[in-house]
Design a protein around this motif. Structure first.
Motif, PDB file in Angstrom:
ATOM      1  N   SER A 178       1.151   0.064   8.315  1.00  0.00           N
ATOM      2  CA  SER A 178       1.307   1.397   7.724  1.00  0.00           C
ATOM      3  C   SER A 178       2.360   1.413   6.621  1.00  0.00           C
ATOM      4  O   SER A 178       2.489   2.398   5.909  1.00  0.00           O
ATOM      5  CB  SER A 178       1.729   2.390   8.810  1.00  0.00           C
ATOM      6  OG  SER A 178       3.056   2.073   9.250  1.00  0.00           O
ATOM      7  N   GLY A 179       3.138   0.340   6.523  1.00  0.00           N
ATOM      8  CA  GLY A 179       4.259   0.298   5.594  1.00  0.00           C
ATOM      9  C   GLY A 179       5.576   0.554   6.290  1.00  0.00           C
ATOM     10  O   GLY A 179       6.640   0.489   5.680  1.00  0.00           O
TER      11      GLY A 179
ATOM     12  N   ASP B 251       0.920   2.030  -0.662  1.00  0.00           N
ATOM     13  CA  ASP B 251      -0.149   1.955   0.344  1.00  0.00           C
ATOM     14  C   ASP B 251      -1.068   0.763   0.082  1.00  0.00           C
ATOM     15  O   ASP B 251      -1.465   0.060   1.004  1.00  0.00           O
ATOM     16  CB  ASP B 251      -0.962   3.255   0.366  1.00  0.00           C
ATOM     17  CG  ASP B 251      -0.155   4.436   0.887  1.00  0.00           C
ATOM     18  OD1 ASP B 251       0.804   4.217   1.661  1.00  0.00           O
ATOM     19  OD2 ASP B 251      -0.476   5.582   0.507  1.00  0.00           O
TER      20      ASP B 251
END
Length: 157
Positions: free
Chosen positions: A121-122, A110
């Protein structure tokens, strides 16, 4: 004659999977961005389990080949787990992805994602475009629109 035989033997040896260099949140800038200064850089985060990633990778490779002479470079970072590193390397070899190729080994995924772009958000795929000074100028989340990406790259070349 021995030299020819040695050359033939070496040619028959299977190519090892791409050498994925580990990168984390602390080493990202130094390992990935800094070496490309003077070039326009696209950093693409992908994974073998990500269907859209595998779909767009050959298109990114073709784009990189087309624009390389103008000063464009593609760097890829696999988000695969350590046990999938061999599969990731094999996919990169099969798809003829040029080096540099990396594998994410973040201590905190994160924090790594937020450090690249607070809006990320990844989720994969994701690509980040850097100008010739190493400044991030654009982020692309999800499958990238290649026409839009190429236009953004050409503005920086």
């Amino acid at each position: 004659m021995r030299r020819i035989l040695l050359t033939l033997l070496l040619a028959a040896v299977p190519v090892l999977a791409a050498d994925l260099k580990p990168v984390d949140e602390a080493t990202y800038t130094a390992k990935v961005v800094a070496p490309a200064k003077g070039k326009v850089l696209l950093v693409n985060f992908w994974a073998t389990y990500c269907v859209p990633c595998r779909k767009e990778m050959p298109q990114l490779v073709a784009l990189a080949a087309r624009l390389k002479a103008q000063g464009f470079e593609l760097a890829t970072i696999s988000a695969d787990e350590p046990e999938q590193a061999k599969d990731a390397g094999a996919y990169l070899d099969k798809t003829k992805v040029p080096a540099p190729v990396y594998i994410r080994r973040a201590k905190d995924d994160d924090k790594f994602a937020a450090g690249l772009d607070p809006k990320w958000s990844g989720a994969l795929p994701a690509s980040f475009l850097y100008d010739k000074t190493g400044k991030k100028v654009r982020s692309f989340f999800g499958e990238v629109n290649l026409t839009e990406l190429e236009a953004a790259i050409k503005k920086l070349l």
